[in-house]
Every structure is written in C-alpha cells, then in structure tokens.
Scaffold this motif. Structure first.
Motif, PDB file in Angstrom:
ATOM      1  N   ALA A 219     -38.714  28.679  -9.581  1.00 62.43           N
ATOM      2  CA  ALA A 219     -37.376  28.198  -9.207  1.00 62.43           C
ATOM      3  C   ALA A 219     -37.175  28.174  -7.698  1.00 62.43           C
ATOM      4  N   GLY A 220     -37.956  28.948  -6.957  1.00 61.16           N
ATOM      5  CA  GLY A 220     -37.759  28.996  -5.514  1.00 61.16           C
ATOM      6  C   GLY A 220     -36.369  29.508  -5.175  1.00 61.16           C
ATOM      7  N   ASP A 221     -35.671  28.769  -4.293  1.00 55.20           N
ATOM      8  CA  ASP A 221     -34.321  29.166  -3.885  1.00 55.20           C
ATOM      9  C   ASP A 221     -33.238  28.561  -4.765  1.00 55.20           C
ATOM     10  N   VAL A 222     -33.647  27.834  -5.818  1.00 57.16           N
ATOM     11  CA  VAL A 222     -32.673  27.173  -6.695  1.00 57.16           C
ATOM     12  C   VAL A 222     -32.116  28.179  -7.698  1.00 57.16           C
ATOM     13  N   SER A 223     -30.804  28.161  -7.844  1.00 55.81           N
ATOM     14  CA  SER A 223     -30.141  29.039  -8.815  1.00 55.81           C
ATOM     15  C   SER A 223     -30.073  28.331 -10.170  1.00 55.81           C
ATOM     16  N   LEU A 224     -30.607  28.990 -11.203  1.00 55.23           N
ATOM     17  CA  LEU A 224     -30.618  28.419 -12.541  1.00 55.23           C
ATOM     18  C   LEU A 224     -29.557  29.094 -13.405  1.00 55.23           C
ATOM     19  N   PRO A 225     -28.780  28.324 -14.177  1.00 53.38           N
ATOM     20  CA  PRO A 225     -27.715  28.906 -15.012  1.00 53.38           C
ATOM     21  C   PRO A 225     -28.200  30.032 -15.918  1.00 53.38           C
ATOM     22  N   LEU A 226     -29.413  29.906 -16.453  1.00 54.80           N
ATOM     23  CA  LEU A 226     -29.943  30.922 -17.364  1.00 54.80           C
ATOM     24  C   LEU A 226     -30.947  31.845 -16.683  1.00 54.80           C
ATOM     25  N   GLY A 227     -31.072  31.715 -15.372  1.00 56.29           N
ATOM     26  CA  GLY A 227     -32.047  32.518 -14.667  1.00 56.29           C
ATOM     27  C   GLY A 227     -33.455  31.970 -14.845  1.00 56.29           C
ATOM     28  N   PRO A 228     -34.480  32.731 -14.450  1.00 55.04           N
ATOM     29  CA  PRO A 228     -35.865  32.248 -14.534  1.00 55.04           C
ATOM     30  C   PRO A 228     -36.302  31.843 -15.936  1.00 55.04           C
ATOM     31  N   THR A 229     -35.685  32.403 -16.970  1.00 56.13           N
ATOM     32  CA  THR A 229     -36.083  32.039 -18.336  1.00 56.13           C
ATOM     33  C   THR A 229     -35.855  30.554 -18.618  1.00 56.13           C
ATOM     34  N   GLN A 230     -34.996  29.917 -17.812  1.00 59.62           N
ATOM     35  CA  GLN A 230     -34.749  28.491 -18.001  1.00 59.62           C
ATOM     36  C   GLN A 230     -36.008  27.665 -17.710  1.00 59.62           C
ATOM     37  N   LEU A 231     -36.925  28.218 -16.950  1.00 59.23           N
ATOM     38  CA  LEU A 231     -38.180  27.521 -16.671  1.00 59.23           C
ATOM     39  C   LEU A 231     -38.976  27.305 -17.960  1.00 59.23           C
ATOM     40  N   GLY A 232     -38.769  28.167 -18.939  1.00 63.19           N
ATOM     41  CA  GLY A 232     -39.461  28.032 -20.214  1.00 63.19           C
ATOM     42  C   GLY A 232     -39.000  26.843 -21.024  1.00 63.19           C
ATOM     43  N   LEU A 233     -37.913  26.183 -20.591  1.00 59.03           N
ATOM     44  CA  LEU A 233     -37.428  24.983 -21.272  1.00 59.03           C
ATOM     45  C   LEU A 233     -38.063  23.713 -20.708  1.00 59.03           C
ATOM     46  N   PHE A 234     -38.851  23.875 -19.643  1.00 54.46           N
ATOM     47  CA  PHE A 234     -39.591  22.756 -19.072  1.00 54.46           C
ATOM     48  C   PHE A 234     -40.929  22.596 -19.797  1.00 54.46           C
ATOM     49  N   SER A 235     -41.508  21.406 -19.682  1.00 48.22           N
ATOM     50  CA  SER A 235     -42.867  21.155 -20.174  1.00 48.22           C
ATOM     51  C   SER A 235     -43.674  20.489 -19.074  1.00 48.22           C
ATOM     52  N   ALA A 236     -44.953  20.827 -19.020  1.00 49.76           N
ATOM     53  CA  ALA A 236     -45.892  20.102 -18.158  1.00 49.76           C
ATOM     54  C   ALA A 236     -46.521  18.989 -18.985  1.00 49.76           C
ATOM     55  N   VAL A 237     -46.852  17.888 -18.336  1.00 49.14           N
ATOM     56  CA  VAL A 237     -47.484  16.756 -19.018  1.00 49.14           C
ATOM     57  C   VAL A 237     -48.752  16.384 -18.258  1.00 49.14           C
ATOM     58  N   LEU A 238     -49.886  16.412 -18.969  1.00 55.64           N
ATOM     59  CA  LEU A 238     -51.163  16.024 -18.381  1.00 55.64           C
ATOM     60  C   LEU A 238     -51.486  14.600 -18.814  1.00 55.64           C
ATOM     61  N   ILE A 239     -51.852  13.746 -17.880  1.00 54.84           N
ATOM     62  CA  ILE A 239     -52.108  12.331 -18.147  1.00 54.84           C
ATOM     63  C   ILE A 239     -53.533  12.016 -17.707  1.00 54.84           C
ATOM     64  N   ASN A 240     -54.347  11.502 -18.643  1.00 54.82           N
ATOM     65  CA  ASN A 240     -55.732  11.217 -18.281  1.00 54.82           C
ATOM     66  C   ASN A 240     -55.886   9.802 -17.738  1.00 54.82           C
ATOM     67  N   ALA A 241     -57.115   9.434 -17.418  1.00 54.37           N
ATOM     68  CA  ALA A 241     -57.366   8.139 -16.778  1.00 54.37           C
ATOM     69  C   ALA A 241     -57.039   6.971 -17.693  1.00 54.37           C
ATOM     70  N   ASP A 242     -57.027   7.208 -19.011  1.00 54.37           N
ATOM     71  CA  ASP A 242     -56.698   6.150 -19.965  1.00 54.37           C
ATOM     72  C   ASP A 242     -55.206   6.072 -20.265  1.00 54.37           C
ATOM     73  N   GLY A 243     -54.425   6.966 -19.662  1.00 52.60           N
ATOM     74  CA  GLY A 243     -52.981   6.949 -19.859  1.00 52.60           C
ATOM     75  C   GLY A 243     -52.483   7.825 -20.997  1.00 52.60           C
ATOM     76  N   SER A 244     -53.369   8.546 -21.664  1.00 48.60           N
ATOM     77  CA  SER A 244     -52.929   9.445 -22.733  1.00 48.60           C
ATOM     78  C   SER A 244     -52.189  10.633 -22.132  1.00 48.60           C
ATOM     79  N   ARG A 245     -51.138  11.071 -22.816  1.00 46.49           N
ATOM     80  CA  ARG A 245     -50.253  12.118 -22.295  1.00 46.49           C
ATOM     81  C   ARG A 245     -50.296  13.333 -23.212  1.00 46.49           C
ATOM     82  N   GLU A 246     -50.497  14.498 -22.631  1.00 48.74           N
ATOM     83  CA  GLU A 246     -50.480  15.746 -23.389  1.00 48.74           C
ATOM     84  C   GLU A 246     -49.401  16.662 -22.830  1.00 48.74           C
TER      85      GLU A 246
END
Length: 313
Positions: A219-246
């Motif tokens: 979160a850095g210096d950003v204040s989150l309404p639910l605190g750091p646990t709100q980061l768990g509501l994010f997802s990372a997406v990996l995209i390969n050279a063919d455009g497939s998304r995970e």
C-alpha cells in the motif's frame, strides 16, 4: 502458462515434468507430472489420456504406431480435469524405465474429453461423444468437441528449441517441463457450426530451465479503508506471449506485503497486470502492465506499490 501454463495458468495439456533418475542398469526412470493454466471462459477441461510415449529417433509408420526406439511411459488410461492443475502439478507417470538414448518428442494419445464453458450466461458442455465415460452423471451435452489426430498419432510435444533429449544412465537427472496452454488450445470451429475444436499449443523445456514470477503488492503511503488486508482483494494477472491470461489472488507474505507467485514457467517474456476490487480505481508506482523476463532457472520479480486508491461512490 514457462508458461502460461503459464486446456493460462499457462496437456501447463498442461505442464508435464519428466524426472529422469539413473537406475544403473542402462536405463533411467521417468516421472511425468502435469500442470496447467486455465483458459478464459472455460470452467472444466477433462481429457482421458490413454497413452504417453517418448518418440525415438526412428519414425514409426504413417498410422502413428510406435517406431524403433519409442518408449511407452503410460498405457493405462488416466482421466483428469486439467484446470485443477493450475500453478500446481500432479503425477501422471511415476518411475517408468527409459533406456538410454535420444528422443525427439513426447506424444499424448487422448481418446476422449469434454469442456464446460460459460456462454451467454449459461453453462454448456461440449464432448467428443455423447457417451464419453468421463462425463458427469446425468450431464447434458450441448455440442461436439473435435480433437484432430489426438487419438491416433497423438499430440506432439516438441522440446525446447526443437532439440532432441538425450537420456543417459550415468547418474544424470533431467526434468522436462511441458506446457499446454488451454486458452490457446480450445476454440470454436469456424463457420458457425457451434462445434469446439482442440488444437493444442504445447511447449516443452528442461525443468531446470523453468522459472517463476513473484508479484508483490504494497500500500505504501496510501490509506486503505480495510487496512493492508484489502490488498488480498487484488489479483495479479500473468499474460504470456500468445495473450493467454492467468489470474491469481494475492496472499499475505508479511503484515503489509502481499504476493502472488506464478510457478513452472517456460523462459520468456511476460506481461504482469493487476485487477482491483470491484468499484475501485487505483494507480501504482510502475506502468501497467509491467514486463517480467523469466530466465533459465531464475525468478523474476515485479513489485507494485499503490500510489492511489479510490472507491467509487
């Protein structure tokens, strides 16, 4: 999805691992594992693998029968849902004996399967036949799934850079990663027939040359309404050279740092993006999508830090 394995996430089939351990009697032992990356819109991808074999340096006949030097690793049918293997592996073959020699490719013989997809708000099933044994009891089949050549000569898995694999009996250990990209391998047949077709996109490389991408979020210096646990509501997406998304949800590494680790990836360049909670706009310290280059046996890191976070009113 190095995959997208990395049926993304990069039959990676799925990603297979061959573990070659010397036996001391002129043979090595092979363990074959599967892993996979899910394809967008595909909820299940079930296949029956009836045979797996290493193709020797001498070709078989035109009907796809084993040629001189071919070694069968699996002859008892195995039915599996490839999408349960995302970012994971499962044993398909364990400790099969393989004579020392040179092998040009792996082949998977698939004798049936079905996919379950979401279309127009409804779940539909497309199968190789209405009486395919792998179907759930009482399942209604809505259309056909075509697998060209899968049950005859088998699906070919070429090794990295089209190089042959040499197996010795001198104590060498060799691991080969096979990546089956679901998102790129299943699609609707052209012409409006409604039929689905499996045209596999499969890549292979020595596992010792595979890697992973670890994505972190703070979160850095950003204040989150639910605190750091709100980061768990994010997802990372990996995209390969063919455009497939995970996509992968973040989990806590420390109280303030969350991570998503994409494993069993073939060497190459990937894009990494973030998906935030519904109704939220946000920005990060680096441009998205970010680029991650996976090297041989190495880990690539992409570190995101939030610079803004706003909840829509």
């Amino acid at each position: 999805m190095n995959t997208l394995r990395h049926l993304t996430s990069s039959l990676l089939l799925a990603t297979g691992l061959l573990f070659l351990a010397a036996c001391g009697d002129g043979t090595s032992r092979v363990t074959l594992k599967l892993t996979d990356a899910p394809g967008d819109g595909i909820e299940k991808a079930v296949v029956t693998i009836s045979k797996v074999y290493l193709k020797g340096s001498v070709e078989g006949d035109k009907e796809g029968k084993d040629g001189k030097g071919d070694v069968v690793l699996l002859s008892e049918p195995v039915t599996t849902d490839l999408l349960t293997l995302a970012n994971d592996t499962a044993d398909l073959v364990k400790d099969a004996e393989v004579p020392a020699g040179t092998y040009k490719e792996l082949r998977f013989v698939i004798t049936g399967g079905y996919i379950q997809v979401k279309q127009d708000g409804a779940t539909r099933i497309f199968a190789t036949s209405r009486d395919y044994e792998g179907l759930p009891e009482g399942a209604q089949v809505d259309g056909d799934l075509h697998m060209p050549s899968a049950s005859s000569s088998g699906l070919k898995v070429k090794f990295d850079k089209d190089a042959d694999v040499t197996i010795t009996s001198d104590g060498e250990q060799k691991v080969i990663l096979v990546d089956f990209d679901v998102a790129q391998s299943f699609g609707k047949e052209a012409g409006g027939s409604g039929r689905w077709v499996m045209r596999p996109i499969i890549k292979g490389a020595d596992l010792e040359f595979s890697g992973n991408v670890e994505v972190s979020l703070e979160a850095g210096d950003v204040s989150l309404p639910l605190g750091p646990t709100q980061l768990g509501l994010f997802s990372a997406v990996l995209i390969n050279a063919d455009g497939s998304r995970e996509p992968m949800a973040f989990t806590a590494s420390t109280a303030t740092r969350y991570v998503a680790d994409f494993k069993y990836l073939l060497p190459g360049t990937y894009q990494v993006d973030l998906v935030g909670p519904e109704g939220v706009t946000f920005s990060t310290n680096i441009t998205r999508p970010a680029t991650a280059t996976v090297g041989s046996g190495a880990e690539a890191n992409v570190d995101f830090v939030l610079t803004s976070f706003e909840v829509a009113e």
